[in-house]
Design a protein around this motif. Structure first.
Motif, PDB file in Angstrom:
ATOM      1  N   THR A 167       0.828  -1.200   0.000  1.00 54.19           N
ATOM      2  CA  THR A 167       0.000   0.000   0.000  1.00 54.19           C
ATOM      3  C   THR A 167       0.868   1.258   0.000  1.00 54.19           C
ATOM      4  O   THR A 167       0.603   2.212  -0.740  1.00 54.19           O
ATOM      5  CB  THR A 167      -0.945  -0.036   1.220  1.00 54.19           C
ATOM      6  OG1 THR A 167      -1.752  -1.218   1.112  1.00 54.19           O
ATOM      7  CG2 THR A 167      -1.840   1.183   1.274  1.00 54.19           C
ATOM      8  N   ASP A 189      -7.885  -4.542  -2.234  1.00 48.65           N
ATOM      9  CA  ASP A 189      -7.868  -5.322  -0.997  1.00 48.65           C
ATOM     10  C   ASP A 189      -9.223  -5.197  -0.305  1.00 48.65           C
ATOM     11  O   ASP A 189      -9.374  -4.479   0.683  1.00 48.65           O
ATOM     12  CB  ASP A 189      -6.737  -4.798  -0.100  1.00 48.65           C
ATOM     13  CG  ASP A 189      -6.277  -5.830   0.916  1.00 48.65           C
ATOM     14  OD1 ASP A 189      -6.975  -6.842   1.077  1.00 48.65           O
ATOM     15  OD2 ASP A 189      -5.235  -5.611   1.541  1.00 48.65           O
ATOM     16  N   ASP A 228      -3.523  -1.920  -5.968  1.00 47.94           N
ATOM     17  CA  ASP A 228      -3.011  -2.369  -4.679  1.00 47.94           C
ATOM     18  C   ASP A 228      -3.639  -3.727  -4.388  1.00 47.94           C
ATOM     19  O   ASP A 228      -4.820  -3.834  -4.067  1.00 47.94           O
ATOM     20  CB  ASP A 228      -3.398  -1.346  -3.596  1.00 47.94           C
ATOM     21  CG  ASP A 228      -2.751  -1.662  -2.259  1.00 47.94           C
ATOM     22  OD1 ASP A 228      -1.937  -2.597  -2.184  1.00 47.94           O
ATOM     23  OD2 ASP A 228      -3.069  -0.945  -1.283  1.00 47.94           O
TER      24      ASP A 228
END
Ligand SMILES: Nc1ncnc2c1ncn2[C@@H]1O[C@H](COP(=O)(O)OP(=O)(O)O)[C@@H](O)[C@H]1O
Ligand SMILES: [Mg+2]
Lengths: 266, 92
Positions: free
Chosen positions: A18, A41, A120
């Motif tokens: 991240t 995520d 991410d």
């Protein structure tokens, strides 16, 4: 003009994905690229706070996928940058709300309007990872100089190759030149030797990263941060520039100042 | 200073932890990278011996089947020590 999908992933959790997405995204945007970062995520929304955009979330990735809002409505603009956007993860849904083909479709929709679509990924090898990998044009694997993190990176690099998304490029994060110097840390060369991949970034352990994420302001924008410099170098390499990797220097105040003056070292 | 002492004592007694880490990683990855479970490996070894036995005489107990790796590619290696039959016969 079509954008590139850059997926940032890892085997082990907590290694700096991240942080890398927020900083490489900001560094790319600072050079004038149009960038959108997407938090894939699901259920563990994170990128919003690291980028400092958590207060402006209305819609998220799952709303977009399920057609509950238009794509543009879920894109939060980072006002510090000319063209940097975030699509946040859903906090209350899990990874099964999105499929790999949903992600491919979304990426295709974004490509005409952006230079970089930075994903991410969650750690590990499950559905969330597959979602993040499916649309990837280029893959960065993040690791730390520790046995467990390198081992898990090896697994992920193999999976990326098996999915024909390779070769992955490696980012080694939380490097401590002082520990390497005294032989108490795997060196960058050790890790490259073992994993047999190309290095695209080497980020020092740096408290400015923690301070930056406290404030929601990526260190890539701080000209004095050595980690920020390392992230800016990744952005330049992504843009096809050749940027030297300088041997890590042990941080005495003199050398760190010298390194900063010369604007390199990672 | 303490790191200097560490280095001195280490050079006498044991390896630095960084190179211990490297050695351990190499070993663990050899196993990770070969996704063949031991039971299947046994089966492979047995079948292989069955085939080889039709052509040459060898020392069964010393047959070794394992996987080696270079960089990111692995290879299956079978070592089959042959019995030196012709010579034993000619001596007779
Ligand atoms: N180079 C670094 N120096 C210091 N702290 C770091 C560094 N990289 C990451 N961190 C910290 O480590 C933690 C995990 O990082 P994060 O990017 O959230 O990992 P991941 O997304 O892979 O789980 C965060 O608290 C972050 O601030
Ligand atoms: Mg994360």
């Amino acid at each position: 003009m079509s954008g590139k999908v850059l997926t940032v992933t890892s085997g082990k959790g907590g290694v700096g994905k991240t942080t890398t997405v927020a900083n490489v995204g900001a560094a790319l945007a600072a050079t004038g690229s149009r960038v959108v970062c997407i938090d894939v995520d699901l259920g563990l929304r994170n990128l919003d706070v690291v980028m400092g955009l958590e207060n402006r979330i209305v819609y998220d990735l799952v709303h977009v996928i399920e057609g509950q809002c238009r794509l543009r409505q879920a894109m939060i603009k980072d006002k510090r940058m000319p063209e940097l956007y975030l699509i946040p993860a859903a906090q209350t849904r899990d990874k099964t709300a999105v499929s790999p083909s949903d992600m491919v479709r979304l990426a295709e929709e974004l490509k005409p309007d952006f230079d970089w679509i930075v994903l991410d990924s969650p750690a590990g090898i499950e559905r969330g990872f597959r979602n993040a990998l499916a649309p990837a044009d280029q893959v960065l694997v993040i690791t730390n100089p520790e046995v467990s993190a390198v081992r898990d990176a090896d697994r992920i690099i193999g999976l990326v190759e098996a999915e024909r998304k390779g070769p992955a490029q490696l980012v080694i994060n939380r490097v401590r030149p002082d520990m390497i110097e005294r032989g108490d840390m795997l060196s960058v060369d050790d890790i490259l030797d073992i994993l047999a991949v190309d290095l695209i970034g080497k980020i020092p352990e740096d408290e400015s990263i923690i301070i930056g994420s406290n404030r929601g302001s990526p260190v890539a924008l701080d000209p004095d941060s050595s980690a920020g410099q390392a992230f800016r170098n990744i952005a330049r390499r992504l843009n096809g520039e050749e940027v030297d990797f300088v041997q890590p220097q042990v941080k005495t105040s003199f050398f760190s100042r010298l390194g900063r003056l010369m604007g390199r070292g990672a | 200073m303490s790191s200097f002492l560490n280095r001195v004592t280490r050079s006498r007694s044991s390896q630095a932890s960084g190179s211990v880490a490297k050695d351990r990683l190499k070993l663990v990855l050899i196993h990770d990278r070969t996704d063949i479970p031991p039971a299947i490996m046994e089966e492979l070894r047995d079948e292989l011996m069955g085939v080889i036995a039709r052509y040459v005489d060898f020392v069964r107990e010393d047959v070794e089947v394992h996987i080696t790796r270079e960089s990111r590619s692995s290879r299956l290696v079978a070592e089959v020590p042959l019995r030196n039959q012709p010579r034993t016969r000619s001596r007779r």
